[in-house]
Design a protein around this motif. Structure first.
Motif: not given
Length: 400
Positions: A2-8, A10-14, A33-37, A65-72
């Protein structure tokens, strides 16, 4: 798994989409998820989108947990620290933040808590890398001969500091298996030497690196009007190979060997699906199997210290611009013991300097008749004794 997604990003979306398609895995939880929801909800109908991220600290929501790059980046850094402290397994988009110090801090935290953290860059799993590695695998007796230069040209729409440094890190993460240890970095821009980072014109950044093995590596941005992508040029003693890697579309490898030119085109590949087995195995603690055809690239995986080393190259490039000189790197992995010794050395120097000021001020106060001023030697002695006793704290660190 089972995977969880923290942020989204390009790479984490794929990768998240590939997980949702794989029957052996499931994407069960997500935050920010911002616009990728909508796209992710469509790919994973049972996905729970949470309002707060702290539920991940309970370690019951998901296995990874998949961790994506974030603006903050400050918030993302705090999240990574807390997740690493409680030992949550993580697959981290690289580079997730711009700070080399944060990467090394996370390395110390993960070692202390034995947290499994793996950086990933999906482009590493493209089959073109195996073909390119095969050309230089045999060294002097190989098709390209001994590698002498690596030239990287990056064309992208983004030209600000964060985007340029992210491009540099991702490109060097891909090229480092060919380059080996790089210990000297020299960078320049059209604005010349600047002492403030915000005044550097990163749109014209050019970085030159060298290794103890006399390998020269150059990285630069090309014109904004060019087709978006990356060009890797490997120059050896017997020929050269040029890999064109567009942001979308087919990759092309052109080899110039012995007076003849060969061109090979690679069809588009689902990089996330190719990477998922290796990434899942890394989190389970399984070592990737060596690929005899991959040459210098035994697998697509990098460990966290490899990622720290690439971040150190980016940090050295910034310092080189600000100081106007080449920066030498030593790649000494920080430890709690080394940090403690450095801190104690700094405090010791501070006490010596402060002691001289106390001597002047206290003796003046004694002559002026200030009450209790005569007891200053005992106060200073007490401070020094406490400082010496603090040195015993080094005994709490485990020996090598």
């Amino acid at each position: 798994m089972k995977f969880a997604l923290l942020g989204c990003d390009h790479d984490t979306l794929q990768l998240a989409t590939a997980i949702a398609r794989d029957p052996a895995h499931a994407l069960v939880w997500a935050h920010d998820l911002s616009v990728h929801g909508p796209a992710l909800r469509a790919a994973a109908p049972g996905l729970l989108v949470a309002e707060h991220w702290e539920g991940l600290l309970g370690e019951t929501i998901a296995d990874v947990v998949l961790v994506a790059r974030a603006a903050d980046q400050q918030l993302r850094t705090d999240q990574l620290r807390k997740l690493a402290q409680v030992g949550v397994p993580m697959l981290v988009s690289h580079p997730v933040v711009d700070s080399m110090l944060v990467y090394y801090e996370l390395d110390m935290i993960r070692q202390e808590g034995r947290a499994r953290m793996a950086p990933f860059l999906l482009a590493r799993w493209h089959p073109a890398w195996r073909r390119l590695a095969a050309l230089i695998a045999a060294g002097e007796s190989g098709s390209l001969g001994m590698l002498e230069q690596v030239v990287i040209e990056h064309s992208a729409a983004g030209r600000d500091r964060a985007e340029v440094l992210s491009a540099f890190v991702s490109d060097m993460e891909l090229a480092r298996p060919f380059c080996g240890l790089l210990d000297k970095v020299s960078a320049m821009t059209s604005t010349g030497v600047r002492t403030a980072a915000e005044t550097i014109n990163y749109a014209t950044l050019s970085v030159q690196m060298s290794s103890p093995a006399n390998l020269l590596v150059r990285w630069s941005l090309t014109g904004a009007g060019d087709e978006r992508g990356r060009r890797f040029i490997l120059i050896g003693t017997k020929g050269r190979a040029t890999l064109w890697a567009p942001h979308s579309g087919c990759w092309n490898l052109q080899s110039q060997l012995g007076g003849s030119t060969e061109s090979e085109e690679f069809a588009e590949v689902d990089l996330a699906a190719a990477a998922l087995p290796s990434l899942a195995g890394a989190i389970r603690g399984k070592a990737p199997a060596a690929d005899p055809e991959a040459g210098a690239l035994p697998s697509g995986l990098s460990d966290w210290l490899d990622a720290c080393g690439t971040m150190e190259l980016a940090d050295a490039a910034q310092h080189s611009i600000e100081r106007g000189r080449a920066i030498e790197l030593h790649y000494e992995a920080p430890t709690e013991h080394a940090t403690f010794k450095g801190l104690m050395s700094g405090i010791g120097c501070l006490l010596l300097v402060a002691g001289l000021f106390v001597l002047v001020i206290a003796t003046t106060a004694v002559h002026a008749g200030v009450p209790l001023a005569g007891s200053w030697p005992y106060v200073l002695l007490g401070v020094l004794v406490v400082f010496l006793l603090l040195q015993l704290l080094r005994l709490v660190f485990p020996s090598q």
